[in-house]
Motif scaffolding. Sequence first.
Motif, short mmCIF file in Angstrom:
data_model
loop_
_atom_site.label_atom_id
_atom_site.label_comp_id
_atom_site.label_asym_id
_atom_site.label_seq_id
_atom_site.Cartn_x
_atom_site.Cartn_y
_atom_site.Cartn_z
N UNK A 117 0.84 -1.20 0.00
CA UNK A 117 0.00 0.00 0.00
C UNK A 117 0.88 1.26 0.00
N UNK A 118 0.41 2.28 -0.62
CA UNK A 118 1.20 3.51 -0.78
C UNK A 118 0.91 4.51 0.33
N UNK A 119 1.95 5.27 0.67
CA UNK A 119 1.82 6.33 1.66
C UNK A 119 1.20 7.58 1.04
N UNK A 120 1.30 7.70 -0.28
CA UNK A 120 0.74 8.86 -0.97
C UNK A 120 -0.78 8.86 -0.80
N UNK A 121 -1.32 10.03 -0.49
CA UNK A 121 -2.77 10.15 -0.32
C UNK A 121 -3.10 11.10 0.82
N UNK A 122 -4.33 11.04 1.24
CA UNK A 122 -4.83 11.93 2.31
C UNK A 122 -4.95 11.14 3.60
N UNK A 123 -4.43 11.72 4.70
CA UNK A 123 -4.41 11.06 6.00
C UNK A 123 -4.97 11.99 7.07
N UNK A 124 -5.79 11.44 7.95
CA UNK A 124 -6.35 12.19 9.07
C UNK A 124 -5.48 11.97 10.29
N UNK A 125 -5.02 13.08 10.88
CA UNK A 125 -4.25 12.99 12.12
C UNK A 125 -5.24 12.99 13.29
N UNK A 126 -4.85 12.32 14.36
CA UNK A 126 -5.72 12.20 15.52
C UNK A 126 -5.02 12.85 16.72
N UNK A 127 -5.75 13.68 17.46
CA UNK A 127 -5.21 14.33 18.65
C UNK A 127 -4.89 13.28 19.71
N UNK A 128 -3.67 13.33 20.25
CA UNK A 128 -3.23 12.34 21.24
C UNK A 128 -4.10 12.33 22.49
N UNK A 129 -4.57 13.49 22.90
CA UNK A 129 -5.33 13.59 24.15
C UNK A 129 -6.82 13.35 23.97
N UNK A 130 -7.44 14.04 23.00
CA UNK A 130 -8.89 13.95 22.83
C UNK A 130 -9.32 12.78 21.95
N UNK A 131 -8.40 12.26 21.17
CA UNK A 131 -8.67 11.17 20.22
C UNK A 131 -9.61 11.60 19.10
N UNK A 132 -9.77 12.91 18.92
CA UNK A 132 -10.60 13.45 17.84
C UNK A 132 -9.72 13.80 16.64
#
Length: 149
Positions: free
Chosen positions: A25-40
């Motif tokens: 699988x490729x790393x290229x693309x769109x990724x959502x980061x998640x807040x370490x504390x709130x998990x949002x």
Amino acid sequence: MTATRWFGLATLTLLFATSALAQAPKAVGRWTTIDDETKKPKSVITIYEEGGKLFGKIEKLYREPNEEQNPVCDKCEGALKNQPILGMVILRNLEKDDDEWSGGTILDPANGKTYKCKIAVEDGGKKLKVRGYIGMALLGRTQYWVRAE
């Protein structure tokens, strides 16, 4: 078509299909980061390839209504000082190294610091393991980003 030709064609088709499925699988693309504390969800990063290296820029920020919707990187230094975080390139110069990308850097706009970085695609392309560190990879922090819809 003779049986020999038919068998040869079927074998080639099977080989091409197998090699296509075996690609990582490729790393290229769109990724959502998640807040370490709130998990949002915190942001969406678009990773793209340029000159054989990976780069990533902030495409979207998830902000609370009472927060600045287009914040600037007031803790960044140099040319990035007080520049909008939205659209900022935070991943730079990652090079392919077996099943991961490494040798580049990641900027944390929250503190303005730049760290060495390596990334690896996991879970069949659904997750991206992002490791930012100082010096050795043992001295750092790992986040997991999820593929954006």
